[in-house]
Scaffold this active site. Structure first.
Site, PDB file in Angstrom:
ATOM      1  N   THR A 289     -10.238   2.521 -36.688  1.00 23.72           N
ATOM      2  CA  THR A 289     -11.539   3.265 -36.847  1.00 23.72           C
ATOM      3  C   THR A 289     -11.367   4.328 -37.736  1.00 23.72           C
ATOM      4  OG1 THR A 289     -12.081   4.325 -34.992  1.00 23.72           O
ATOM      5  CG2 THR A 289     -12.338   1.854 -34.822  1.00 23.72           C
ATOM      6  N   GLY A 290     -12.282   4.442 -38.808  1.00 27.12           N
ATOM      7  CA  GLY A 290     -12.505   5.937 -39.456  1.00 27.12           C
ATOM      8  C   GLY A 290     -11.036   5.920 -40.045  1.00 27.12           C
ATOM      9  N   SER A 291     -10.541   5.115 -40.655  1.00 23.80           N
ATOM     10  CA  SER A 291      -9.254   5.026 -41.286  1.00 23.80           C
ATOM     11  C   SER A 291      -9.402   5.223 -43.019  1.00 23.80           C
ATOM     12  CB  SER A 291      -8.354   3.855 -40.902  1.00 23.80           C
ATOM     13  OG  SER A 291      -9.200   2.763 -41.197  1.00 23.80           O
ATOM     14  N   THR A 292     -10.473   5.589 -43.321  1.00 22.11           N
ATOM     15  CA  THR A 292     -10.409   5.685 -45.013  1.00 22.11           C
ATOM     16  C   THR A 292      -9.720   6.929 -45.401  1.00 22.11           C
ATOM     17  OG1 THR A 292     -12.540   6.625 -44.907  1.00 22.11           O
ATOM     18  CG2 THR A 292     -12.602   4.227 -45.308  1.00 22.11           C
TER      19      THR A 292
ATOM     20  N   GLY B 229      -7.574  11.011 -43.881  1.00 20.01           N
ATOM     21  CA  GLY B 229      -7.172  11.911 -42.950  1.00 20.01           C
ATOM     22  C   GLY B 229      -6.253  11.136 -41.932  1.00 20.01           C
ATOM     23  N   ILE B 230      -5.988  11.529 -40.415  1.00 21.68           N
ATOM     24  CA  ILE B 230      -5.413  10.768 -39.731  1.00 21.68           C
ATOM     25  C   ILE B 230      -5.613   9.287 -39.298  1.00 21.68           C
ATOM     26  CG2 ILE B 230      -4.962  10.632 -37.227  1.00 21.68           C
ATOM     27  CD1 ILE B 230      -5.782  13.766 -36.811  1.00 21.68           C
ATOM     28  N   GLY B 231      -6.693   8.793 -39.785  1.00 17.80           N
ATOM     29  CA  GLY B 231      -6.856   7.403 -39.647  1.00 17.80           C
ATOM     30  C   GLY B 231      -6.007   6.605 -40.482  1.00 17.80           C
TER      31      GLY B 231
ATOM     32  N   SER C 183      -7.991  15.434 -28.751  1.00 14.36           N
ATOM     33  CA  SER C 183      -7.795  16.526 -29.292  1.00 14.36           C
ATOM     34  C   SER C 183      -7.417  17.485 -28.293  1.00 14.36           C
ATOM     35  CB  SER C 183      -9.367  16.989 -30.111  1.00 14.36           C
ATOM     36  OG  SER C 183      -8.968  18.309 -30.351  1.00 14.36           O
TER      37      SER C 183
ATOM     38  N   TYR D 160     -17.929  19.544 -29.240  1.00 13.28           N
ATOM     39  CA  TYR D 160     -16.830  18.500 -29.597  1.00 13.28           C
ATOM     40  C   TYR D 160     -15.974  18.580 -28.643  1.00 13.28           C
ATOM     41  CZ  TYR D 160     -12.521  17.243 -32.287  1.00 13.28           C
ATOM     42  OH  TYR D 160     -11.460  16.493 -32.564  1.00 13.28           O
TER      43      TYR D 160
END
Length: 264
Positions: free
Chosen positions: A13-16, A18-20, A141, A154
């Site tokens: 998820t959220g892989s467009t 950065g880390i993803g 994190s 956060y």
């Protein structure tokens, strides 16, 4: 180590970016068929094209949808009804004085950073258990353990994510499915660059701004630099593999030695 994920499917998820994106690339290079996720079809299509250049011959597919909503989750499940590997990477962060954080912001951070992971685990864990194999990894994190004064909302959400991981590991006990968290330290992404400039000022060149951020806000780091996304991806790929079959319920650190503790 030879990590072979041929025949396995994965969703990040959220892989467009950065880390993803780095994790998606690493899994694909190891042979997995990787579903790339983002909120819009356009962003996911662009990411799939870029990742295909990074990993020629790898198998990527598009799975757009906002995992922080029921409708977005439904869209993802339609595109990918089952998966062997689930990486819950989506998250939001930002600096805010503690007394200025509104109720709406508290709810948003919990919804996106915690409940989105719960929602995806609830969707895919039953199938993994039936097949007696699966890997679930929640990207947490260092802020889960060292709550930053500038973004305690956060930190709260990432602490909760550690509990989610441990609890679902117990739900998967004895099934061949592992559930873990990765505690990620300060990492070099576009969002972190924006955060650093917000905290130390936009007038400094990037190299100097990064050093000032580490000196002032993250002095405990033992590597004294930002982590690169690929360094996080190496650990994620290992934990997603058959080689990590005895590691579950854990919070594994890729934090550059930032957390001043021997456990986790």
């Amino acid at each position: 180590m030879l990590i072979d994920l041929k025949g396995k499917s994965a969703l990040v998820t959220g892989s467009t970016r950065g880390i993803g994106a780095a994790v998606a690339t690493g899994l694909a290079r190891a042979g997995a068929r990787v579903a790339v996720n983002g909120r819009t079809r356009e962003s996911v299509g662009e990411a799939v094209a870029q990742l295909s250049v990074r990993a020629p011959g790898a198998a990527f597919m598009a799975a757009p949808g906002d995992v922080s909503t029921d409708e977005g989750t439904r869209q993802i499940l339609e595109a990918l009804p089952r998966t062997d590997i689930l990486i819950n990477n989506l998250g939001v962060f930002g600096a805010r004085p503690a007394l200025d954080i509104s109720d709406a912001e508290w709810r948003e951070y919990f919804e996106v950073n915690v409940l989105s992971a719960v929602r995806m685990i609830r969707a895919y864990l039953p199938g993994m258990k039936e097949r007696s194999w699966g890997r679930i990894l929640n990207v947490a994190s260092d802020s889960a353990l060292v709550i930053p004064a500038e973004m305690i909302h956060y930190g709260m959400s990432k602490t909760a994510l550690l509990a989610v991981s441990r609890g679902f590991a117990k739900e998967a006990a004895g099934t061949g499915v592992t559930v873990n968290s990765v505690i990620v330290g300060p990492t070099h992404t576009g969002g972190v660059e924006d955060l650093i400039h917000d905290l130390v000022g936009t007038e400094l060149p990037w190299g100097e701004a990064q050093r000032e951020f580490m000196r002032t806000y993250r002095p405990q780091s033992l590597i004294q630099r930002l982590i690169e996304p690929e360094e996080v991806a190496h650990m994620a790929v290992y934990l997603s593999s058959p080689l990590a079959s005895a590691t579950t319920g854990g919070a594994i650190r890729v934090d550059g030695g930032y957390v001043d503790s021997v456990l986790p």
